[in-house]
Design a protein around this motif. Structure first.
Motif, PDB file in Angstrom:
ATOM      1  N   VAL A 323       0.854  -1.178   0.000  1.00  0.00           N
ATOM      2  CA  VAL A 323       0.000   0.000   0.000  1.00  0.00           C
ATOM      3  C   VAL A 323       0.893   1.233   0.000  1.00  0.00           C
ATOM      4  N   VAL A 324       0.467   2.251  -0.734  1.00  0.00           N
ATOM      5  CA  VAL A 324       1.151   3.540  -0.746  1.00  0.00           C
ATOM      6  C   VAL A 324       0.394   4.472   0.191  1.00  0.00           C
ATOM      7  N   ILE A 325       1.107   5.099   1.106  1.00  0.00           N
ATOM      8  CA  ILE A 325       0.500   6.034   2.054  1.00  0.00           C
ATOM      9  C   ILE A 325       1.037   7.425   1.745  1.00  0.00           C
ATOM     10  N   ALA A 326       0.117   8.333   1.497  1.00  0.00           N
ATOM     11  CA  ALA A 326       0.499   9.699   1.141  1.00  0.00           C
ATOM     12  C   ALA A 326      -0.086  10.667   2.192  1.00  0.00           C
ATOM     13  N   ASN A 327       0.792  11.342   2.911  1.00  0.00           N
ATOM     14  CA  ASN A 327       2.236  11.231   2.880  1.00  0.00           C
ATOM     15  C   ASN A 327       2.695  10.032   3.695  1.00  0.00           C
ATOM     16  N   ALA A 328       3.932   9.586   3.453  1.00  0.00           N
ATOM     17  CA  ALA A 328       4.435   8.397   4.116  1.00  0.00           C
ATOM     18  C   ALA A 328       4.403   8.577   5.628  1.00  0.00           C
ATOM     19  N   LEU A 329       4.196   7.481   6.346  1.00  0.00           N
ATOM     20  CA  LEU A 329       4.196   7.538   7.807  1.00  0.00           C
ATOM     21  C   LEU A 329       5.543   8.043   8.308  1.00  0.00           C
ATOM     22  N   GLY A 330       5.496   8.974   9.242  1.00  0.00           N
ATOM     23  CA  GLY A 330       6.709   9.565   9.786  1.00  0.00           C
ATOM     24  C   GLY A 330       7.103  10.869   9.133  1.00  0.00           C
ATOM     25  N   SER A 331       6.328  11.321   8.133  1.00  0.00           N
ATOM     26  CA  SER A 331       6.675  12.548   7.417  1.00  0.00           C
ATOM     27  C   SER A 331       6.584  13.785   8.301  1.00  0.00           C
ATOM     28  N   GLY A 332       5.834  13.697   9.389  1.00  0.00           N
ATOM     29  CA  GLY A 332       5.708  14.848  10.273  1.00  0.00           C
ATOM     30  C   GLY A 332       6.989  15.213  10.984  1.00  0.00           C
ATOM     31  N   LEU A 333       8.013  14.368  10.914  1.00  0.00           N
ATOM     32  CA  LEU A 333       9.275  14.630  11.591  1.00  0.00           C
ATOM     33  C   LEU A 333       9.854  15.982  11.196  1.00  0.00           C
ATOM     34  N   VAL A 334       9.876  16.305   9.895  1.00  0.00           N
ATOM     35  CA  VAL A 334      10.572  17.507   9.430  1.00  0.00           C
ATOM     36  C   VAL A 334       9.697  18.748   9.510  1.00  0.00           C
ATOM     37  N   GLU A 335       8.531  18.650  10.153  1.00  0.00           N
ATOM     38  CA  GLU A 335       7.744  19.856  10.396  1.00  0.00           C
ATOM     39  C   GLU A 335       8.343  20.708  11.501  1.00  0.00           C
ATOM     40  N   SER A 336       9.200  20.131  12.319  1.00  0.00           N
ATOM     41  CA  SER A 336       9.804  20.888  13.421  1.00  0.00           C
ATOM     42  C   SER A 336      10.605  22.065  12.880  1.00  0.00           C
ATOM     43  N   PRO A 337      10.408  23.270  13.421  1.00  0.00           N
ATOM     44  CA  PRO A 337      11.195  24.429  12.962  1.00  0.00           C
ATOM     45  C   PRO A 337      12.676  24.297  13.259  1.00  0.00           C
ATOM     46  N   ALA A 338      13.058  23.320  14.100  1.00  0.00           N
ATOM     47  CA  ALA A 338      14.473  23.128  14.408  1.00  0.00           C
ATOM     48  C   ALA A 338      15.264  22.641  13.203  1.00  0.00           C
ATOM     49  N   PHE A 339      14.584  22.088  12.186  1.00  0.00           N
ATOM     50  CA  PHE A 339      15.282  21.654  10.974  1.00  0.00           C
ATOM     51  C   PHE A 339      15.631  22.822  10.057  1.00  0.00           C
ATOM     52  N   LEU A 340      14.979  23.957  10.209  1.00  0.00           N
ATOM     53  CA  LEU A 340      15.143  25.061   9.272  1.00  0.00           C
ATOM     54  C   LEU A 340      16.589  25.546   9.132  1.00  0.00           C
ATOM     55  N   PRO A 341      17.371  25.672  10.226  1.00  0.00           N
ATOM     56  CA  PRO A 341      18.738  26.189  10.056  1.00  0.00           C
ATOM     57  C   PRO A 341      19.650  25.273   9.248  1.00  0.00           C
ATOM     58  N   PHE A 342      19.280  24.003   9.122  1.00  0.00           N
ATOM     59  CA  PHE A 342      20.163  23.033   8.480  1.00  0.00           C
ATOM     60  C   PHE A 342      19.833  22.828   6.995  1.00  0.00           C
ATOM     61  N   LEU A 343      18.720  23.392   6.518  1.00  0.00           N
ATOM     62  CA  LEU A 343      18.304  23.146   5.139  1.00  0.00           C
ATOM     63  C   LEU A 343      19.224  23.784   4.101  1.00  0.00           C
ATOM     64  N   PRO A 344      19.754  25.003   4.294  1.00  0.00           N
ATOM     65  CA  PRO A 344      20.630  25.570   3.258  1.00  0.00           C
ATOM     66  C   PRO A 344      21.848  24.699   2.942  1.00  0.00           C
ATOM     67  N   GLU A 345      22.493  24.140   3.983  1.00  0.00           N
ATOM     68  CA  GLU A 345      23.651  23.292   3.749  1.00  0.00           C
ATOM     69  C   GLU A 345      23.250  21.997   3.050  1.00  0.00           C
ATOM     70  N   LEU A 346      22.094  21.417   3.441  1.00  0.00           N
ATOM     71  CA  LEU A 346      21.634  20.200   2.791  1.00  0.00           C
ATOM     72  C   LEU A 346      21.325  20.453   1.324  1.00  0.00           C
ATOM     73  N   SER A 347      20.781  21.613   0.999  1.00  0.00           N
ATOM     74  CA  SER A 347      20.475  21.942  -0.395  1.00  0.00           C
ATOM     75  C   SER A 347      21.759  22.010  -1.221  1.00  0.00           C
ATOM     76  N   ARG A 348      22.796  22.590  -0.661  1.00  0.00           N
ATOM     77  CA  ARG A 348      24.062  22.668  -1.404  1.00  0.00           C
ATOM     78  C   ARG A 348      24.663  21.285  -1.604  1.00  0.00           C
ATOM     79  N   ARG A 349      24.579  20.425  -0.603  1.00  0.00           N
ATOM     80  CA  ARG A 349      25.223  19.107  -0.685  1.00  0.00           C
ATOM     81  C   ARG A 349      24.435  18.147  -1.573  1.00  0.00           C
ATOM     82  N   TRP A 350      23.116  18.150  -1.444  1.00  0.00           N
ATOM     83  CA  TRP A 350      22.309  17.153  -2.152  1.00  0.00           C
ATOM     84  C   TRP A 350      21.824  17.644  -3.518  1.00  0.00           C
ATOM     85  N   LEU A 351      21.462  18.891  -3.623  1.00  0.00           N
ATOM     86  CA  LEU A 351      20.913  19.415  -4.871  1.00  0.00           C
ATOM     87  C   LEU A 351      21.928  20.210  -5.670  1.00  0.00           C
TER      88      LEU A 351
END
Length: 839
Positions: A323-351
């Motif tokens: 079964v496909v679950i949209a959104n996948a179970l556990g997706s709420g993890l990255v809703e925390s605002p604590a992830f926001l400071p780390f996104l610019p570096e992840l964008s440079r490394r992954w994208l």
């Protein structure tokens, strides 16, 4: 002019009286007082409207919202399910060139968060390399350990992503929050568009507004394309927590718009690591679940044991890739605002790209450097809980003295529990408050949906929300804020988009009845029973109130006495009301009024209206707009309080309720397709009408069967007075009354007519191919019919008129018990799924 208003004089002909605030970006005017480009087509048209025209259009929008049943439940509010949706008359406009840049940035952000979720629930390289702190992930209750190494089909975690945007004073957009768990609001954005395009049709057309249908077509196609079952049409369902959820209207609205069944956790079951939908025909496999249930509530077996909203075994079915679950179970993890400071570096490394859409500056206090930076920030910050929770945000400028000391002590004791985010001075947009235009702070929620294996579509618009007052910094529907339609202007001709298939294709005719989930059939069955029960009670009370008020004749007084005895026998009035009611008129009137308005009194009109409200809300996606309008009118016409109803007003109100219920009956008979859903609705009505009639006749027997003063009200309640008078030109007798109400198959109110209709319905219900012989409900109904046809009602009635009611009373009691047995068998076979019937 207040200190928050500018002194800029606006050019004539545009929103007179509107003044932008100092220190924030005004969406309407630029710094010179000129209209911004996105508003130049709309504002001159609005400013030409007189205040009375604006009020007329606003009232039209509110009326449409009420008719459509658009609600937003506010927890703890006395309004509860009746809280109406707030929509401003003027939209929020965005220029096409600005939107093009936002689209690219939103897609980039969605791709980044989808990859981050895949990593955190997979190899966790971001943690090993130190790009994401381990404590931020493993310390969060939103990280579902049961879903670690659970690889969703196609590797995609996000199918719908919402991003809350705010514009800074310098005019640049920034991200306040990401919604990745079960994003809400897209359905409200669509409803806002439908309403506003109707009340501002010329303005909508002339402004060249981009359509929303293409986004929803992309979402629908993306969900269907995600199914892993190789053969057949994929079965996609929308999983809702139920009618008490604050956004339940949206769940029902989207399910109907997208063409997906709306289901609750109880509608689904897991067998052999596959998810099935419980339908009347048996169990149907489910390929994709578009969920609106929070992560931890989705599976009581592996996640939250006390949850009644999810499906036991859902995690294991997802783990097996079935079964496909949209959104996948556990997706709420990255809703925390604590992830926001780390996104610019992840964008440079992954994208390999800089993050196009920056977040509002944030610092996670779980890191020493982040905590020091937040405390040293010269700007205003908002302290939020890292891992969610019910705590309200804390504004730094409001912390003084002892409150500041206590907060710093909590921060020092558990720094990882807090994240600080710079408080953005939100831009303002014009809002019509009924008297004038005024600036209100706004937040724009945008939406990105997966429409293919590696492609995304952005809604050309979104849900614009504004604060409840001009000076409020909080934008929240839970706190009384309003909403706007969002108009993204097109740079060229607007393409007409529809969710329907393009013409010119060969269409295969399909008249097969749609699958009906067992819960839906159950709710429709009880919808039929409650509407019939309400009508029966209204007719009984109407007959009583007609004889209670005004100058009463001798016959009227005798009929009132008989009706009171019937109400006592049925348990609606206390036993203290005797056969003579002349000395008890005032007390009787008070007791009868209680049968109207007391919500906590079983059997009262108000109690049944509340039950109907819940049932109709639960099957909202199955009701036409006209049927929904009838129920909305029914609720309004029956909305009584103790001080509102007088004896003079009650009969007219009860007449109105009878007409409303007749309108619903007409919609059922003339507008519903003759499928299983309609059959169960009508079965409920026929069973309830039969039981009510039998119990009413029994109550009349105990009140005095030989008295015409009791038989006349009986015929009135059964809506058979005209038929009786046309056939019999003599004083009423129990035998002829019983023949008309029980044995006459041509009388649509008679028991025999109900039994004949029930036979037809039950014969056409789905059959269990593994069962032997007739189903139990058919055998029980045959027994009831045989009992009625075999009874000599004439002889029994003659004995009853002589004082011996035992024989006829026993027949009526056995008929009633037999019908209750039919109901029990239907419930066991179709609603409980006690026996597995895979189809």
């Amino acid at each position: 002019m207040s200190d928050v208003e500018s002194s800029l004089e606006r050019k004539p002909g545009v929103l007179p009286g509107y003044r932008s605030r100092v220190g924030v970006h005004d969406e309407l005017y630029d710094g010179t007082g000129a209209l911004r480009s996105a508003w130049r087509g709309l504002v001159p048209q609005l400013s030409a409207l007189a205040p009375v025209d604006l009020l007329r259009r606003r009232d039209a929008a509110r009326r449409l919202l009420r008719e459509h049943g658009v609600t937003y439940n506010v927890y703890g509010s006395e309004e509860g399910l009746e809280r109406g949706w707030s929509l401003d008359l003027i939209p929020f406009c965005v220029a096409p060139e600005e939107w093009a840049g936002l689209e690219r940035a939103l897609v980039q952000r969605t791709r980044l968060l989808d990859r981050l979720l895949g990593d955190l629930y997979g190899e966790q390289r971001s943690i090993r390399e130190g790009w994401i702190p381990a404590a931020l992930v493993h310390g969060s209750g939103s990280f579902l350990r049961a879903c670690h190494e659970l690889h969703p089909p196609g590797g995609r975690h996000l199918y719908l992503h919402a991003v809350d945007l705010a514009r800074r004073p310098d005019g640049r957009w920034c991200v306040l929050a990401d919604r990745t768990q079960a994003p809400s609001g897209a359905g409200y954005a669509l409803e806002n568009r439908i309403i506003l395009s109707r009340v501002l049709p010329d303005e909508f057309r002339e402004c060249g507004v981009a359509r929303l249908a293409g986004f929803f077509a992309g979402l629908r196609d993306g969900l269907r394309g995600a199914a892993t079952r190789p053969a057949g049409t994929p079965n996609v369902v929308l999983l809702t927590p139920g009618p008490y959820n604050e956004t339940y209207f949206e769940h029902a609205y989207l399910a109907r718009y997208l063409g997906f069944p709306l289901v609750e956790g109880g509608d689904l079951t897991v067998r052999d690591r596959r998810v099935y939908l419980k339908t009347l025909e048996g169990l149907r496999p489910v390929d994709v679940i578009l969920r609106r249930v929070d992560d931890t509530f989705c599976d009581p077996l592996e996640l939250r044991a006390e949850s009644f909203l999810g499906v036991s075994g859902l995690v294991d079915a997802a783990r097996a890739g079935n079964v496909v679950i949209a959104n996948a179970l556990g997706s709420g993890l990255v809703e925390s605002p604590a992830f926001l400071p780390f996104l610019p570096e992840l964008s440079r490394r992954w994208l390999g790209q800089e993050l196009m859409l920056p977040s509002a500056p944030a610092w996670w206090a779980g890191q020493e450097a982040g905590r020091r930076a937040a405390l040293a920030s010269t700007g205003r910050v908002v302290w939020k809980r890292t891992f969610g929770g019910a705590a309200d945000p804390v504004f730094s400028e409001e912390l003084e003295g002892e409150a500041r000391r206590r907060f710093l002590a909590r921060l020092e004791a558990a720094p990882a529990e807090y994240v600080a985010q710079e408080r953005v001075d939100l831009s303002t947009t014009p809002v019509w408050n009924g008297e004038r235009w005024e600036p209100r702070p706004l937040v724009l929620r945008t939406y990105v949906a997966a429409n293919g294996p590696d492609s995304w579509v952005v809604m050309p618009g979104g849900l614009t929300r504004f604060s409840p007052t001009p000076g409020s910094p909080v934008v929240s529907a839970q706190r009384g804020g309003g909403s706007k339609d969002t108009w993204v202007l097109s740079s060229g001709p607007v393409d007409p988009v529809t969710l329907l298939k393009p013409g010119g294709q060969v269409v295969r005719l399909d008249r097969a009845p749609a699958d009906v989930p067992s819960r839906v059939a159950d709710n429709l069955y009880w919808l039929g029973r409650y509407t019939e029960r309400l009508e029966h009670q209204v007719r009984l009370l109407r007959a009583t109130f007609h004889r209670l008020g005004g100058e009463t004749t001798h016959d009227g007084h005798a009929e009132l006495t008989g009706l009171v005895q019937v109400l006592v026998s049925l348990g609606h009035l206390p036993d203290r009301f005797g056969r003579t009611v002349a000395e008890e008129q005032e007390e009787l009137a008070e007791a009868l009024l209680g049968l109207l308005h007391q919500a906590n009194r079983p059997g009262s009109v108000r109690d049944m209206l509340l039950r109907l409200r819940y049932i109709t809300t639960a099957v909202r996606d199955r009701l036409s707009n006209d049927t929904w309008r009838i129920f909305q009118r029914l609720q309004g016409d029956g909305h009584l309080t103790g001080g509102d109803a007088t004896l003079a007003e009650v009969p007219a109100m009860l007449n109105t309720l009878v007409v409303d219920l007749a309108a619903f009956s007409g919609m059922e008979m003339e507008n519903m397709t003759r499928g299983h859903a309609w059959r169960f609705l009508d079965i409920g009505r026929r069973v309830e009408r039969s039981v009510n009639l039998l119990e009413l006749v029994r109550a009349v027997l105990h009140a005095g069967p030989s008295s015409p003063s009791v038989l006349a009200p009986l015929l009135e309640v059964a809506d058979s007075v005209m038929t009786y008078r046309r056939r019999y030109f003599e004083q009423m007798h129990l035998g002829t009354v019983l023949d008309l109400l029980l044995a006459d198959e041509s009388n649509p109110r008679a028991l025999a007519f109900q039994l004949e209709t029930l036979h037809e319905h039950i014969e056409n219900l789905p059959k269990d191919r593994w069962a032997r012989g007739e189903p139990q409900e058919e055998r029980s109904l045959e027994a009831v019919s045989d009992l009625l046809h075999g009874a000599d009602l004439g002889v029994a009635a003659a004995r009853a008129e002589s004082g011996d009611i035992d024989e006829v009373d026993q027949v009526l009691r056995r008929l009633s018990e037999g019908l209750c047995l039919v109901s029990d068998h239907l419930t066991h076979r179709f609603f409980s799924h006690a026996v597995v019937r895979a189809s």
